[in-house]
Structures are given as C-alpha cells and as structure tokens.
Motif scaffolding. Structure first.
Motif, PDB file in Angstrom:
ATOM      1  N   ASN A   1      -8.628  11.659   3.742  1.00  0.00           N
ATOM      2  CA  ASN A   1      -7.811  12.783   3.277  1.00  0.00           C
ATOM      3  C   ASN A   1      -6.470  12.242   2.814  1.00  0.00           C
ATOM      4  OD1 ASN A   1      -9.803  14.672   4.112  1.00  0.00           O
ATOM      5  ND2 ASN A   1      -9.021  14.565   6.208  1.00  0.00           N
ATOM      6  N   ASN A   2      -6.015  12.681   1.625  1.00  0.00           N
ATOM      7  CA  ASN A   2      -4.724  12.173   1.152  1.00  0.00           C
ATOM      8  C   ASN A   2      -3.590  13.038   1.678  1.00  0.00           C
ATOM      9  OD1 ASN A   2      -5.956  13.992  -0.857  1.00  0.00           O
ATOM     10  ND2 ASN A   2      -4.083  13.667  -2.035  1.00  0.00           N
TER      11      ASN A   2
ATOM     12  N   GLU B   1       3.407  -1.614   7.628  1.00  0.00           N
ATOM     13  CA  GLU B   1       2.955  -1.919   6.269  1.00  0.00           C
ATOM     14  C   GLU B   1       3.737  -1.117   5.227  1.00  0.00           C
ATOM     15  OE1 GLU B   1      -1.148  -2.045   3.595  1.00  0.00           O
ATOM     16  OE2 GLU B   1      -1.224  -1.479   5.722  1.00  0.00           O
ATOM     17  N   ILE B   2       4.423  -1.829   4.340  1.00  0.00           N
ATOM     18  CA  ILE B   2       5.194  -1.203   3.269  1.00  0.00           C
ATOM     19  C   ILE B   2       4.363  -1.231   1.990  1.00  0.00           C
ATOM     20  CG2 ILE B   2       7.274  -1.378   1.846  1.00  0.00           C
ATOM     21  CD1 ILE B   2       8.710  -2.517   4.285  1.00  0.00           C
TER      22      ILE B   2
ATOM     23  N   VAL C   1       2.234   8.473   3.024  1.00  0.00           N
ATOM     24  CA  VAL C   1       3.335   7.528   2.847  1.00  0.00           C
ATOM     25  C   VAL C   1       4.623   8.190   3.321  1.00  0.00           C
ATOM     26  CG1 VAL C   1       4.710   6.224   1.171  1.00  0.00           C
ATOM     27  CG2 VAL C   1       2.224   6.366   0.904  1.00  0.00           C
ATOM     28  N   VAL C   2       5.399   7.460   4.117  1.00  0.00           N
ATOM     29  CA  VAL C   2       6.732   7.903   4.528  1.00  0.00           C
ATOM     30  C   VAL C   2       7.731   7.173   3.635  1.00  0.00           C
ATOM     31  CG1 VAL C   2       8.408   8.045   6.390  1.00  0.00           C
ATOM     32  CG2 VAL C   2       5.956   8.214   6.903  1.00  0.00           C
TER      33      VAL C   2
ATOM     34  N   ILE D   1       6.359   3.532   3.763  1.00  0.00           N
ATOM     35  CA  ILE D   1       5.561   2.977   4.855  1.00  0.00           C
ATOM     36  C   ILE D   1       4.230   3.716   4.918  1.00  0.00           C
ATOM     37  CG2 ILE D   1       5.446   2.647   7.353  1.00  0.00           C
ATOM     38  CD1 ILE D   1       8.555   2.596   7.275  1.00  0.00           C
ATOM     39  N   LYS D   2       3.154   2.955   4.942  1.00  0.00           N
ATOM     40  CA  LYS D   2       1.818   3.542   5.046  1.00  0.00           C
ATOM     41  C   LYS D   2       1.635   4.162   6.428  1.00  0.00           C
ATOM     42  CE  LYS D   2      -3.096   2.276   4.668  1.00  0.00           C
ATOM     43  NZ  LYS D   2      -4.033   1.163   4.387  1.00  0.00           N
ATOM     44  N   SER D   3       1.130   5.389   6.457  1.00  0.00           N
ATOM     45  CA  SER D   3       0.929   6.107   7.714  1.00  0.00           C
ATOM     46  C   SER D   3      -0.505   6.615   7.773  1.00  0.00           C
ATOM     47  CB  SER D   3       1.911   7.283   7.809  1.00  0.00           C
ATOM     48  OG  SER D   3       1.647   8.075   8.945  1.00  0.00           O
TER      49      SER D   3
END
Length: 229
Positions: free
Chosen positions: A26-27, A13-14, A55-56, A45-47
């Motif tokens: 938790n952020n 997921e981007i 986010v990566v 990319i959602k992690s």
C-alpha cells in the motif's frame, strides 16, 4: 588517534524523489504508484509499517489538516479577525467568533496583537490550503509567557516519539511545560537553565531525526547537561 563515534551511528534509509520503495504494498504519504510498484515523491526517510510504505520528508512547510493543534504567531489584525502565521504557505485566519473572549468590533488588538502567540486548532481548510482556526476548545489559549522555538514540521513525529515517549522524556529531565504544535512550533515554559536544556534537546532531535537510536542520543545529552558536562 581515537575513532569518531559518529561513524558508527546507524542511519535510517534516506530516499530521493523517484526512488523505488517496494512492490505489492500500500502506498503511503509522499509516494506514488506505477502498476504494483511504489516510488518516492520527496527527499526523506523511508517508513515501512505493515504492508504500507511511505516517506517522511526531511524538510518542508506545514500543510494544515483539520483537527491539528498548531502554535501560531499573529502576523496582522483587522477589526474582526486575526491573521496567524502557522509556518505554512499562507497565513491562517482566526475570527472573533472562534476565540474564548467577547471581542467588540475593532478591538481585536486588545486581546492579541501582532507578534503574540497562541495555541489553536485547525477548524477547516479550503481548497487553496488556507486554514481557519479556532480557540474555542479545551486547553486552547493565548501563550503569554515562555518561549516559542521552531523546527521543521516534518520532524514533529520524531519529537513527540511513539506514544509521546520522546517529548515526555524531555519534559521529565527539564521540568518544563512543553506544548508541541503539528506545524513545527514548540512552546516551552520553565526556568531559564531548564528551558535552554529543553531547546538543546529539541534541536538535537531535529538534527538527528534520521538516526536509529535517537532516544538514547537525546537521553545522553540530557544526562550530560544535568551533570554540567
């Protein structure tokens, strides 16, 4: 007409800046919170891991952190220190007190000159994100042979893989010595044919880092290269 296999590649997921990522979590890196909702700060990319979401980033300069191993290239020298390009916003500094040689004042160029590469560790980072490096630790050294290639620093975790799985697979197939810097530089040493194969695999990881099943994609490429396909 044959269908293109790439249509069926599964993409992680981007997300874009400002995109909602979740709530009551938790952020993590490159996110911000509004109330109990988490949003993305970067294109990436959602992690999700456990109760955290981050986010990566898909691209970006290296941001130095204390303890990181980096592969640097000497960009300038003075009588008592080297300026090292570490693929960051500013060059890092390496003082003669932080190298494994006894360097007399004014003789820095005798040991490393402009264009030379080294494996170093981030010793400290100041408030402007300028890094101070050291080579006074086990395994840190001038890189006299081999070749240095560069990828986006944000893709390094994918190149290493979980528990070192990806980079170890590339080493096994290519029989090359490979060192990965957290700053997106990779040093490779081996025979020319195997080095070319390793570079191809590393660049494939960078190109396809957003896909699920990346390990199998790279493995197929390496096996095809071994067969000469």
């Amino acid at each position: 007409m044959e269908e293109n296999d790439s249509v069926f590649e599964k993409v992680r997921e981007i997300v874009v800046p400002g995109e909602f990522l979740g709530k009551d979590m938790n952020n993590g890196p490159w996110t911000y919170r509004i109330g109990n909702e988490i949003y993305s700060m970067r294109l990436g990319i959602k992690s999700v891991r456990g109760k955290g979401v981050g986010v990566v980033p898909l691209a970006g300069k290296y941001i130095p952190k204390v303890g990181d191993l980096v592969i640097g290239i000497v960009s300038d020298i003075t009588p008592n220190l080297w300026y090292i390009d570490i693929n960051s916003f500013n060059p890092a500094t390496l003082h003669v007190a932080d190298v494994p040689w006894r360097v007399d004042f004014g003789f820095t160029g005798k040991y490393m000159n402009i264009g030379d590469s080294c494996l170093a560790k981030v010793k400290a980072v100041d408030e402007t994100k300028i890094a101070l490096l050291t080579m006074n630790d086990k395994g840190l050294k001038k890189l006299s042979r081999g070749e240095v290639v560069e990828i986006s620093a944000t893709k390094v975790p994918r190149l290493i893989g979980r528990g070192g799985s990806m980079i170890n697979m590339i080493k096994e197939y290519t029989k090359c010595r490979i060192l990965v810097g957290q700053n997106g530089r990779v040093w490779i040493e081996g025979d020319l044919e195997n080095m070319a194969m390793a570079i191809q695999a590393i660049k494939l990881v960078e190109e396809k880092s957003h896909l699920i099943g990346l390990t199998e994609i790279v493995k197929d490429m390496l096996e095809n290269a071994k067969r000469g396909e």
